[in-house]
Design a protein around this motif. Structure first.
Motif, PDB file in Angstrom:
ATOM      1  N   PHE A 257       5.093  -4.385   4.856  1.00 48.39           N
ATOM      2  CA  PHE A 257       3.972  -4.148   5.085  1.00 48.39           C
ATOM      3  C   PHE A 257       3.117  -5.359   5.552  1.00 48.39           C
ATOM      4  O   PHE A 257       2.769  -6.136   4.465  1.00 48.39           O
ATOM      5  N   GLU A 258       2.941  -5.808   6.902  1.00 48.88           N
ATOM      6  CA  GLU A 258       2.398  -7.013   7.209  1.00 48.88           C
ATOM      7  C   GLU A 258       0.888  -6.720   7.689  1.00 48.88           C
ATOM      8  O   GLU A 258       0.695  -6.069   8.829  1.00 48.88           O
ATOM      9  N   PRO A 259      -0.163  -7.202   6.883  1.00 51.15           N
ATOM     10  CA  PRO A 259      -1.524  -7.034   7.106  1.00 51.15           C
ATOM     11  C   PRO A 259      -1.864  -8.048   8.354  1.00 51.15           C
ATOM     12  O   PRO A 259      -1.351  -9.190   8.361  1.00 51.15           O
ATOM     13  N   ARG A 260      -2.923  -7.564   9.207  1.00 55.66           N
ATOM     14  CA  ARG A 260      -3.376  -8.474  10.429  1.00 55.66           C
ATOM     15  C   ARG A 260      -4.295  -9.675  10.002  1.00 55.66           C
ATOM     16  O   ARG A 260      -4.110 -10.661  10.620  1.00 55.66           O
ATOM     17  N   SER A 261      -4.541  -9.622   8.940  1.00 56.85           N
ATOM     18  CA  SER A 261      -5.651 -10.906   8.357  1.00 56.85           C
ATOM     19  C   SER A 261      -5.707 -10.749   6.952  1.00 56.85           C
ATOM     20  O   SER A 261      -5.325  -9.821   6.463  1.00 56.85           O
ATOM     21  N   ALA A 262      -6.275 -11.560   6.268  1.00 51.76           N
ATOM     22  CA  ALA A 262      -6.589 -11.491   4.911  1.00 51.76           C
ATOM     23  C   ALA A 262      -7.549 -10.586   4.270  1.00 51.76           C
ATOM     24  O   ALA A 262      -7.272  -9.827   3.184  1.00 51.76           O
ATOM     25  N   GLU A 263      -8.494 -10.123   5.460  1.00 53.15           N
ATOM     26  CA  GLU A 263      -9.212  -9.034   4.830  1.00 53.15           C
ATOM     27  C   GLU A 263      -8.401  -7.638   4.805  1.00 53.15           C
ATOM     28  O   GLU A 263      -8.786  -6.850   3.637  1.00 53.15           O
ATOM     29  N   TRP A 264      -7.522  -7.608   5.874  1.00 56.15           N
ATOM     30  CA  TRP A 264      -6.712  -6.247   5.821  1.00 56.15           C
ATOM     31  C   TRP A 264      -5.734  -6.283   4.526  1.00 56.15           C
ATOM     32  O   TRP A 264      -5.339  -5.136   3.920  1.00 56.15           O
ATOM     33  N   ASP A 265      -5.462  -7.585   4.152  1.00 56.62           N
ATOM     34  CA  ASP A 265      -4.337  -7.684   2.974  1.00 56.62           C
ATOM     35  C   ASP A 265      -5.113  -7.288   1.763  1.00 56.62           C
ATOM     36  O   ASP A 265      -4.804  -6.654   1.027  1.00 56.62           O
ATOM     37  N   ASP A 266      -6.412  -7.572   1.549  1.00 53.28           N
ATOM     38  CA  ASP A 266      -7.179  -7.045   0.412  1.00 53.28           C
ATOM     39  C   ASP A 266      -7.319  -5.684   0.443  1.00 53.28           C
ATOM     40  O   ASP A 266      -7.342  -5.084  -0.612  1.00 53.28           O
ATOM     41  N   ARG A 267      -7.736  -5.032   1.555  1.00 48.88           N
ATOM     42  CA  ARG A 267      -7.702  -3.631   1.288  1.00 48.88           C
ATOM     43  C   ARG A 267      -6.494  -2.903   1.054  1.00 48.88           C
ATOM     44  O   ARG A 267      -6.586  -2.101   0.288  1.00 48.88           O
ATOM     45  N   MET A 268      -5.429  -3.438   1.841  1.00 48.14           N
ATOM     46  CA  MET A 268      -4.129  -2.758   1.247  1.00 48.14           C
ATOM     47  C   MET A 268      -3.790  -3.081  -0.332  1.00 48.14           C
ATOM     48  O   MET A 268      -3.552  -1.797  -0.850  1.00 48.14           O
ATOM     49  N   LYS A 269      -4.000  -4.102  -0.733  1.00 48.42           N
ATOM     50  CA  LYS A 269      -3.754  -4.358  -2.104  1.00 48.42           C
ATOM     51  C   LYS A 269      -4.536  -3.420  -3.016  1.00 48.42           C
ATOM     52  O   LYS A 269      -4.002  -3.027  -3.826  1.00 48.42           O
ATOM     53  N   ALA A 270      -5.911  -3.539  -2.496  1.00 53.75           N
ATOM     54  CA  ALA A 270      -6.841  -2.602  -3.316  1.00 53.75           C
ATOM     55  C   ALA A 270      -6.235  -1.132  -3.526  1.00 53.75           C
ATOM     56  O   ALA A 270      -6.431  -0.385  -4.549  1.00 53.75           O
ATOM     57  N   ALA A 271      -5.840  -0.659  -2.344  1.00 53.58           N
ATOM     58  CA  ALA A 271      -5.509   0.709  -2.197  1.00 53.58           C
ATOM     59  C   ALA A 271      -4.073   1.083  -2.909  1.00 53.58           C
ATOM     60  O   ALA A 271      -3.857   2.138  -3.508  1.00 53.58           O
ATOM     61  N   LEU A 272      -3.290   0.025  -3.074  1.00 51.84           N
ATOM     62  CA  LEU A 272      -2.083   0.290  -3.628  1.00 51.84           C
ATOM     63  C   LEU A 272      -2.136   0.116  -5.186  1.00 51.84           C
ATOM     64  O   LEU A 272      -0.969   0.445  -5.773  1.00 51.84           O
ATOM     65  N   ALA A 273      -3.283  -0.107  -5.878  1.00 58.50           N
ATOM     66  CA  ALA A 273      -3.503  -0.348  -7.219  1.00 58.50           C
ATOM     67  C   ALA A 273      -3.132   0.582  -8.010  1.00 58.50           C
ATOM     68  O   ALA A 273      -2.638   0.494  -8.974  1.00 58.50           O
ATOM     69  N   ASP A 274      -3.351   1.990  -7.564  1.00 58.88           N
ATOM     70  CA  ASP A 274      -3.039   3.051  -8.346  1.00 58.88           C
ATOM     71  C   ASP A 274      -1.662   3.774  -7.668  1.00 58.88           C
ATOM     72  O   ASP A 274      -1.605   5.157  -8.169  1.00 58.88           O
ATOM     73  N   PHE A 275      -1.107   3.252  -6.884  1.00 62.29           N
ATOM     74  CA  PHE A 275       0.181   3.763  -6.178  1.00 62.29           C
ATOM     75  C   PHE A 275       1.369   3.416  -7.356  1.00 62.29           C
ATOM     76  O   PHE A 275       1.656   2.872  -7.897  1.00 62.29           O
ATOM     77  N   VAL A 276       1.706   4.872  -7.739  1.00 59.39           N
ATOM     78  CA  VAL A 276       3.007   5.010  -8.589  1.00 59.39           C
ATOM     79  C   VAL A 276       4.114   5.583  -8.159  1.00 59.39           C
ATOM     80  O   VAL A 276       4.152   7.173  -7.771  1.00 59.39           O
ATOM     81  N   PRO A 277       5.228   5.252  -7.560  1.00 56.23           N
ATOM     82  CA  PRO A 277       6.354   5.469  -6.915  1.00 56.23           C
ATOM     83  C   PRO A 277       7.149   6.591  -7.847  1.00 56.23           C
ATOM     84  O   PRO A 277       7.201   6.392  -9.013  1.00 56.23           O
ATOM     85  N   GLY A 278       7.619   7.784  -7.280  1.00 56.02           N
ATOM     86  CA  GLY A 278       8.380   8.591  -7.923  1.00 56.02           C
ATOM     87  C   GLY A 278      10.078   8.306  -7.743  1.00 56.02           C
ATOM     88  O   GLY A 278      10.306   7.400  -6.970  1.00 56.02           O
ATOM     89  N   PRO A 279      10.866   9.095  -8.301  1.00 55.00           N
ATOM     90  CA  PRO A 279      12.205   9.296  -7.644  1.00 55.00           C
ATOM     91  C   PRO A 279      12.457   9.362  -6.282  1.00 55.00           C
ATOM     92  O   PRO A 279      11.616   9.917  -5.541  1.00 55.00           O
TER      93      PRO A 279
END
Length: 359
Positions: free
Chosen positions: A266-288
């Motif tokens: 997952f390659e963000p276009r900028s630091a701003e997009w990177d911050d958005r992506m990391k914040a959105a993934l904070a509650d991501f829990v992968p399943g099997p």
């Protein structure tokens, strides 16, 4: 609550059996059906269950909750019908059925049945595609530009020595239907509805009836574009997906049979997009992953009477795309979706000469 399942077909069905065994708290394997005595006996012994010679034998079991259909495609519709009529739930391998007409019949059967029907799209349950879908739900990808799918596999004489393969009547299609359908589903479940397609197909690798090489151009309903490239003549096998959004470029790994699974980039276009992506993934829990992921989610849905993780509508969207691809390849023209019920392609994409040969 455990659900008791009989698996019909010990080919790809072996992968299903492995997943059910790994989910022993949720599933109990109560039978394996196969017309080949040696194969069913071996599978049943390996998974500690009953060998069964027919679907009738499975449906006669007093402790059956679910039939899992893993047979050649031309057998799916009658087996789905028989199992739903018997009042049990059904899980069915891809392709669910062989036409939009048959898919709509299946939907009507399910609507009037006690049991429910879950088509197989196990690639959707890989950690990589789940992460991408999570980011999409969070709205942090930006505007979609382009998506591509590359399916480069190898299938030769040994593969097509199985009598039902490579034939329109029994397999219902070639690389677009039987091999790349999962990767194409992973494109459309992210990018959304397809508006139009243009497809070229050819048979260059093997002497079979169905196509083994294809190139496809797509326009999605939101105006973004896509491409599919498929062949069964690769020297080494890979599958690869790539999605380009305004804020993030996403690429799958290149494992041929687990495209949805990690590692993905997952390659963000900028630091701003990177911050958005990391914040959105904070509650991501992968399943099997893969079958285990789908069967765990399917168990939960059946036990709780909740929405299924994969539905007949999902299978229909995939089959409508397949229909449009074959229609475009046959006519040499772009084909728009949706496919109307009045279209000659609605009842079948199988060439008329193949239908005539079977009558």
């Amino acid at each position: 609550m455990k659900l008791r399942v009989a698996v019909v077909g010990a080919g790809i069905g072996l992968m299903h059996l492995i997943a059910y065994r790994a989910l022993a708290e949720q599933w109990e394997i109560v039978g394996v059906v196969d017309v080949d005595e040696e194969r069913r006996e071996k599978a049943a012994a390996g998974f500690g269950t009953r060998p069964l010679a027919s679907l009738d034998e499975a449906l006669a079991l007093p402790d059956l909750d679910v039939v899992d259909v893993c047979t050649p495609p031309h057998l799916h519709l009658p087996m789905i019908r028989q199992a739903l009529d018997a009042g049990v739930h059904v899980i069915c391998e891809k392709p669910l059925v062989g036409s939009l007409h048959d898919c709509d019949e299946v939907a009507r059967l399910e609507a009037g049945a006690k049991g429910r029907l879950m088509p197989i799209f196990q690639y959707r349950f890989g950690g990589g595609i789940q992460k991408l879908l999570h980011l999409k739900r969070k709205g942090v990808l930006g505007r979609a530009f382009l998506a591509s799918s590359e399916t480069a596999w190898r299938r030769g004489a040994d593969y097509y020595a199985v009598p039902w393969r490579g034939k329109w009547q029994s397999e219902r299609g070639g690389c677009l239907l039987s091999h790349a359908i999962h990767n194409h589903d992973l494109v459309t479940c992210v990018m959304g509805p397809v508006e139009s397609v243009f497809a070229h197909t050819t048979t260059r690798v093997n002497e079979v009836e169905t196509e083994d090489t294809a190139a496809v151009s797509l326009r999605f309903a939101d105006g973004s574009l896509g491409s599919f490239a498929v062949t069964l003549g690769a020297a080494s096998e890979i599958s690869r997906l790539r999605y380009l959004f305004d804020g993030v470029t996403v690429q799958s790994g290149d494992g041929p049979y687990d495209t949805g699974s990690e590692p993905w980039s997952f390659e963000p276009r900028s630091a701003e997009w990177d911050d958005r992506m990391k914040a959105a993934l904070a509650d991501f829990v992968p399943g099997p992953d893969l079958f285990e992921g789908q069967f765990l989610a399917g168990h939960r849905a059946l036990v709780e009477d909740a929405p299924l993780p994969v539905t007949v509508d999902d299978a229909r969207a995939s089959l409508e795309l397949v229909t449009a691809l074959y229609a475009s390849a046959a006519t040499g023209q772009a084909v728009s979706l949706p496919i109307a019920k009045e279209s000659p392609w609605y009842r079948s994409w199988v060439p008329d000469e193949a239908l005539a040969g079977a009558s």
